[in-house]
Write a protein that holds these residues in place. Structure first.
Motif, short mmCIF file in Angstrom:
data_model
loop_
_atom_site.label_atom_id
_atom_site.label_comp_id
_atom_site.label_asym_id
_atom_site.label_seq_id
_atom_site.Cartn_x
_atom_site.Cartn_y
_atom_site.Cartn_z
N PHE A 181 0.54 13.70 -11.53
CA PHE A 181 0.31 12.92 -10.32
C PHE A 181 -0.15 11.50 -10.66
CE2 PHE A 181 -0.78 17.11 -8.00
CZ PHE A 181 0.54 17.30 -7.65
N VAL A 182 -0.96 11.38 -11.71
CA VAL A 182 -1.40 10.05 -12.15
C VAL A 182 -0.20 9.23 -12.61
CG1 VAL A 182 -2.76 8.80 -13.88
CG2 VAL A 182 -3.73 10.81 -12.74
N LEU A 183 0.72 9.87 -13.32
CA LEU A 183 1.95 9.19 -13.75
C LEU A 183 2.73 8.68 -12.54
CD1 LEU A 183 4.07 8.46 -15.96
CD2 LEU A 183 5.05 10.74 -15.58
N GLU A 184 2.90 9.54 -11.53
CA GLU A 184 3.61 9.14 -10.31
C GLU A 184 2.94 7.93 -9.67
OE1 GLU A 184 5.40 11.73 -6.73
OE2 GLU A 184 3.20 11.62 -6.69
N LYS A 185 1.62 8.00 -9.55
CA LYS A 185 0.85 6.92 -8.92
C LYS A 185 0.96 5.63 -9.71
CE LYS A 185 -2.43 5.75 -5.82
NZ LYS A 185 -2.33 5.91 -4.35
N SER A 186 1.04 5.73 -11.03
CA SER A 186 1.06 4.52 -11.86
C SER A 186 2.42 3.83 -11.84
CB SER A 186 0.68 4.87 -13.30
OG SER A 186 1.68 5.66 -13.92
N ILE A 187 3.50 4.59 -11.65
CA ILE A 187 4.84 4.01 -11.67
C ILE A 187 5.30 3.57 -10.27
CG2 ILE A 187 7.28 4.52 -12.13
CD1 ILE A 187 6.41 6.27 -14.43
N ALA A 188 4.80 4.24 -9.24
CA ALA A 188 5.25 3.98 -7.87
C ALA A 188 5.10 2.53 -7.42
CB ALA A 188 4.53 4.91 -6.90
N PRO A 189 4.07 1.78 -7.85
CA PRO A 189 3.94 0.41 -7.35
C PRO A 189 5.13 -0.50 -7.62
CG PRO A 189 1.86 1.13 -8.29
CD PRO A 189 2.88 2.20 -8.62
N ASP A 229 0.85 -1.19 0.00
CA ASP A 229 0.00 0.00 0.00
C ASP A 229 0.89 1.24 0.00
OD1 ASP A 229 -1.79 2.03 0.46
OD2 ASP A 229 -2.67 1.17 2.27
N GLN A 230 0.66 2.16 -0.95
CA GLN A 230 1.45 3.38 -1.04
C GLN A 230 1.08 4.41 0.02
OE1 GLN A 230 1.79 5.06 -5.04
NE2 GLN A 230 1.06 3.12 -5.87
N MET A 231 0.05 4.15 0.81
CA MET A 231 -0.40 5.09 1.83
C MET A 231 -0.81 6.41 1.21
SD MET A 231 0.01 3.40 4.71
CE MET A 231 -0.03 4.66 5.98
N GLY A 232 -1.31 6.37 0.00
CA GLY A 232 -1.67 7.60 -0.71
C GLY A 232 -3.17 7.77 -0.81
N TYR A 233 -3.59 8.78 -1.56
CA TYR A 233 -5.00 9.04 -1.77
C TYR A 233 -5.57 8.04 -2.76
CZ TYR A 233 -4.36 13.53 0.57
OH TYR A 233 -4.09 14.50 1.48
N ASP A 234 -6.87 7.76 -2.60
CA ASP A 234 -7.53 6.84 -3.52
C ASP A 234 -7.57 7.40 -4.94
OD1 ASP A 234 -8.00 5.04 -1.48
OD2 ASP A 234 -9.97 5.87 -0.98
N ASP A 235 -7.76 8.71 -5.04
CA ASP A 235 -7.77 9.37 -6.34
C ASP A 235 -6.34 9.57 -6.81
OD1 ASP A 235 -7.94 11.02 -8.53
OD2 ASP A 235 -9.35 12.43 -7.63
N PRO A 236 -5.92 8.92 -7.91
CA PRO A 236 -4.52 9.02 -8.32
C PRO A 236 -4.08 10.41 -8.74
CG PRO A 236 -5.82 7.94 -10.02
CD PRO A 236 -6.71 8.07 -8.82
N ALA A 237 -5.05 11.32 -8.99
CA ALA A 237 -4.71 12.68 -9.41
C ALA A 237 -4.68 13.66 -8.24
CB ALA A 237 -5.70 13.17 -10.47
N LYS A 238 -4.95 13.17 -7.03
CA LYS A 238 -5.05 14.07 -5.88
C LYS A 238 -3.79 14.00 -5.02
CE LYS A 238 -7.99 15.09 -1.87
NZ LYS A 238 -9.11 14.63 -1.03
N ARG A 239 -3.35 15.18 -4.56
CA ARG A 239 -2.22 15.27 -3.64
C ARG A 239 -2.55 16.30 -2.56
NH1 ARG A 239 -1.48 11.52 -6.35
NH2 ARG A 239 0.45 10.67 -7.18
N PRO A 240 -1.77 16.35 -1.48
CA PRO A 240 -2.13 17.23 -0.36
C PRO A 240 -2.40 18.68 -0.76
CG PRO A 240 -0.33 15.78 0.29
CD PRO A 240 -0.55 15.56 -1.18
N PHE A 241 -3.57 19.15 -0.42
CA PHE A 241 -3.99 20.56 -0.51
C PHE A 241 -4.15 21.09 -1.93
CE2 PHE A 241 -0.88 20.30 3.16
CZ PHE A 241 -1.84 19.97 4.11
#
Length: 259
Positions: A225-233, A82-94
């Motif tokens: 942000f979606v790119l980051e979320k897709s590669i991070a796993p 689990d990346q401990m991130g937001y469910d929405d791959p395009a969302k980041r803090p604030f």
């Protein structure tokens, strides 16, 4: 309205200013999941309240602003990939908060703490503040937007230094590279941050919010942000991502294999 926040995250309304405090000083203001839920609730309330124009967020004590997730809380999730991130791959803090957010940084601002900072607008730091992203030292990455936001906010070479070495920089260097707006003595950090908030509150609130919204939307960060979320796993699902946090918790050097 009562938000029923945990004692470890406080939210006060001081005129036009919302003062939020990460209140876990004995643990270097590391976040638990409960605290993250509380912070989201507080910012939702701040964003919806027309009488609140600026938020100031700080950490209790003088050791740390925030050191990210508490490893004991995060370890089981990381071990499960689990990346401990937001469910929405395009969302980041604030990123969807267009009212100004000011950080009062007193001490360590590292890991998730620095990721939160990158979503804030004005940053006041104490002279003894430290900034860093140490995730790679433990076989994981700061997938809360740092790969996108940090190179936008500071020179590329310094962003890469922080992302690739995991080493901290001090407050003076943070100021020199433009990561923070001002460095002041530790006992003046919150006072200075509140003074900046009052200064912003003298301006037209609609104009201030619109200026920030245009600046943020013009970055068009959501696809990035979606790119980051897709590669991070590829990292978070690895054996190294299990070994690193385990070694951290056991206070030993990790044995990485690149798998």
């Amino acid at each position: 309205m009562s938000l029923n926040l945990p004692a470890t995250f406080t939210y006060e309304k001081k005129g036009r200013i919302a003062l939020m405090t990460i209140n876990r000083p004995d643990a270097y203001n590391a976040f638990t999941r409960e605290m993250l839920v509380g912070m989201d609730a507080a910012f939702d309330d701040f964003n919806a309240d027309p009488d609140l124009w600026v938020a100031v967020i700080t950490g209790a004590g003088n050791k740390a602003f925030c050191t990210g997730m508490d490893i004991k809380d995060a370890l089981p999730a990381i071990a499960a990939g689990d990346q401990m991130g937001y469910d929405d791959p395009a969302k980041r803090p604030f990123q969807n908060i267009f009212k100004p957010i000011i950080a009062a940084v007193n001490g360590f601002c590292i890991a998730g703490g620095l990721e939160f900072l990158q979503g804030m607008d004005i940053r006041i730091a104490s002279e003894h503040a430290q900034f860093g992203l140490g995730e790679v030292k433990w076989g994981v990455i700061p997938a809360g937007g740092s790969h996108i936001r940090l190179p936008q906010q500071i020179p590329w070479a310094v962003a890469m230094e922080l992302l690739l070495t995991g080493q901290n920089i001090d407050a003076k260097r943070a100021y020199d590279i433009g990561l923070v707006n001002k460095v002041v003595p530790a006992d003046k950090v919150l006072e200075e941050a509140m003074a900046w908030a009052e200064k912003i509150c003298e301006n037209g609130p609609l104009a201030v919010r619109t200026a920030k919204e245009i600046a943020v939307r013009a970055l068009n960060n959501e696809p990035k942000f979606v790119l980051e979320k897709s590669i991070a796993p590829r990292v978070f699902n690895s054996e190294d991502a299990k070994e690193g946090p385990r070694a951290f918790a056991e206070k030993r050097k990790p044995n990485f294999t690149g798998r």
